[in-house]
Design a protein around this motif. Structure first.
Motif, PDB file in Angstrom:
ATOM      1  N   GLY A  84      53.479  29.961 -13.396  1.00  0.00           N
ATOM      2  CA  GLY A  84      52.534  30.100 -12.290  1.00  0.00           C
ATOM      3  C   GLY A  84      52.844  31.281 -11.388  1.00  0.00           C
ATOM      4  N   ARG A  85      54.112  31.472 -11.064  1.00  0.00           N
ATOM      5  CA  ARG A  85      54.488  32.545 -10.146  1.00  0.00           C
ATOM      6  C   ARG A  85      54.303  33.921 -10.778  1.00  0.00           C
ATOM      7  N   TRP A 108      47.371  29.795 -14.711  1.00  0.00           N
ATOM      8  CA  TRP A 108      46.273  30.689 -14.360  1.00  0.00           C
ATOM      9  C   TRP A 108      46.175  30.814 -12.846  1.00  0.00           C
ATOM     10  N   HIS A 109      45.528  31.878 -12.421  1.00  0.00           N
ATOM     11  CA  HIS A 109      45.315  32.094 -10.986  1.00  0.00           C
ATOM     12  C   HIS A 109      43.971  32.787 -10.805  1.00  0.00           C
ATOM     13  N   LYS A 154      50.500  34.877 -10.750  1.00  0.00           N
ATOM     14  CA  LYS A 154      50.057  35.225  -9.400  1.00  0.00           C
ATOM     15  C   LYS A 154      50.541  36.617  -9.002  1.00  0.00           C
ATOM     16  N   ARG A 207      41.286  37.508 -11.580  1.00  0.00           N
ATOM     17  CA  ARG A 207      41.928  36.323 -12.141  1.00  0.00           C
ATOM     18  C   ARG A 207      42.760  36.686 -13.365  1.00  0.00           C
TER      19      ARG A 207
END
Length: 398
Positions: A30-31, A62-63, A34, A44
Motif C-alpha cells: 500500500g505504501r 491500489w490508490h 501511494k 491512480r
C-alpha cells in the motif's frame, strides 16, 4: 531540470526508506503504490503481483481507484499486453488505442503506464498507472526513472517475501521443537501415571480381603483419593505444557514450576543414568508466563541430560536463589557433560545453529528470546570435557 532531478531522487530515497522501515508485505504494498503515483503525478495506480501457479497478475494494492473496480482483479499474462511488457522487461506507455483489456474495461482507463518488476531474474509483478479520473494526458515516459523505481519496488517486495518465508520456517521449527520436547516428556507422564494406577490396583485387590467394606474405605479411601489427585496433577501438568496458551505474565512460584518439570523428566534422567541434584529453597516468586518459561526449563534440562558423558556418572544440578538487592531470581542448570567450545559458545543463541546431528537450532534461540521477553538475561559458562552451566536472571514479582 534540476527540480525534476531532485524530485526523482526524493522518490527513490522515499522508496528506499520504505524498504527499511517494515517487512510487512501488505503494508509495503500500500505504501509503495501511494508514494509512486504521487511522485509520477498520476490519478491512480494498481500493484499487480504475479501468481506463478495460475499464470495471472493479481491486484494486491491500489490508490486512487475504487475498491469495487479493483478488488479481485486477476489478469492473464499469456497473449496479453501485460505479458508482452513483462517479457520486454521495460516500462511502457500503452496508448488508448490498444485492444480492450480487463484492466481498461474495469477501470475505464485510456492510456496507461505499465512498469514490470523483476528481482533475481524472476518476474515479481507489474504496476499500472493512469489518469482515467482527470482525463489528463500522460506525459512522455522517463524510462530511466521508471526502471529505477521498478528495481526498488521489486527489491522491497522480494525482501518482504523472503522475510515472511523465514518467519514461517522459524514458526515451523518452533513447533517441531515443542513436539520433540513433548515426546521427551511423554515417558515421564507414562511413569507418573503408572505408579498411582499400580497403587490403586493393589488397594482394590485388598478390598476383596475386607468383609466390612466400610473398614476398607476407612483405611484405604484417603490413599486412593491421593493417588487420583496425583493422576490429575500429572495430566494437568503435561497438558499445561502442551497447550501453548496465550502469553500471560503472572506471579509464579519458581520452585513449584521447576519441580513440575522435574517430575516429567524423571524417566529421561534415569535412562541417561543421571543423578539430578535439586536445590530449591523456600518459595521464590517471579513474574513469568507459565507456558513459555516452563519451555525454557525443559529445553535447558533436556540439553543438560543429553550432554552427559557416556561411561561415567552423569550429574545435572538445578538451583534457584533470590537476590533481594537486585530484585532478581537466579536459576542455574549445570551438568558435568562434554562441554561447549569457546567458538560455539558465541553462536549458541543464534537461530538454526546446532551441533546435534538431528538438531534444528531453534531450542536455545527460543530460550534466549523468551528470557528477553521476561526482561531477563542468560549467560553460559562451559569448559570442554568438564561441563556447562546456564544461569538465568529474571525479575522477582513485586
Amino acid at each position: 531540470m534540476r527540480s525534476k532531478k531532485n524530485k526523482e531522487l526524493l522518490l527513490l530515497s522515499e522508496i528506499s526508506s520504505l524498504i527499511g522501515s517494515t517487512l510487512d508485505m501488505r503494508e509495503i504494498y500500500g505504501r509503495l503504490v501511494k508514494s509512486v503515483i504521487r511522485a509520477i503525478d498520476v490519478d491512480r495506480g494498481i500493484l499487480l503481483i504475479y501468481n506463478d501457479q495460475k499464470k495471472v497478475l493479481e491486484a494486491v494494492a491500489w490508490h486512487g481507484a475504487a475498491d469495487k473496480d479493483v478488488r479481485g482483479m486477476s489478469l492473464p499474462v499469456a497473449n496479453s499486453v501485460f505479458g508482452r511488457i513483462y517479457k520486454s522487461g521495460k516500462p511502457k506507455l500503452v496508448p488508448h488505442t490498444t485492444r480492450q483489456t480487463e484492466y481498461v474495461r474495469r477501470l475505464g482507463a485510456g492510456a496507461y503506464i505499465a512498469v514490470p518488476m523483476r528481482a533475481r531474474e524472476k518476474f515479481i509483478g507489474l504496476m499500472a498507472m493512469d489518469n482515467g479520473i482527470s482525463g489528463r494526458t500522460i506525459e512522455d515516459l522517463d524510462e530511466a526513472l521508471l526502471v529505477a523505481i521498478a528495481g526498488q519496488l521489486a527489491a522491497a517486495i522480494e525482501n518482504a517475501r523472503l522475510y515472511e518465508d523465514a518467519q514461517a520456517k522459524v514458526k515451523e521449527l518452533r513447533h517441531l521443537n515443542r513436539v520433540a520436547s513433548l515426546g521427551a516428556l511423554a515417558a515421564g507422564v507414562a511413569h507418573n501415571i503408572k505408579n498411582p494406577l499400580t497403587a490403586m490396583k493393589m488397594a482394590v485387590q485388598m478390598a476383596e480381603l475386607y468383609p466390612d467394606k466400610g473398614q476398607f474405605w476407612a483405611e484405604y479411601g484417603a490413599l486412593i483419593g491421593e493417588e487420583i489427585r496425583r493422576l490429575e496433577d500429572t495430566v494437568e501438568n503435561f497438558l499445561g505444557f502442551a497447550r501453548g496458551l496465550e502469553v500471560k505474565m503472572q506471579a509464579l512460584d519458581l520452585s513449584v514450576l521447576i519441580q513440575k518439570v522435574l517430575d516429567l523428566l524423571l524417566v529421561q534422567a534415569r535412562q541417561a543414568g543421571a543423578e539430578i541434584v535439586v536445590n530449591l529453597p523456600a518459595p521464590i516468586m517471579v513474574m513469568a508466563d507459565q507456558q513459555t518459561f516452563r519451555q525454557v526449563i525443559v529445553n535447558l534440562l533436556l540439553n543438560a541430560i543429553e550432554a552427559l558423558p557416556k561411561g561415567r556418572k552423569g550429574r545435572v544440578e538445578i538451583s534457584a536463589t533470590a537476590d533481594q538487592i537486585k530484585d532478581t531470581a537466579l536459576i542455574t542448570i549445570s551438568d558435568n557433560g562434554c562441554g561447549i567450545s569457546r567458538e560455539n559458545q558465541k553462536k549458541l543463541f543464534t537461530p538454526f545453529f546446532t551441533t546435534k546431528p538431528k538438531g534444528n537450532g531453534i531450542g536455545l534461540a527460543d530460550v534466549h528470546r523468551i528470557i528477553e521477553e521476561h526482561q531477563g538475561r542468560i549467560k553460559v559458562i562451559s569448559e570442554m570435557g568438564k561441563g556447562t552451566a546456564f544461569t538465568i536472571e529474571i525479575p522477582l514479582a513485586k
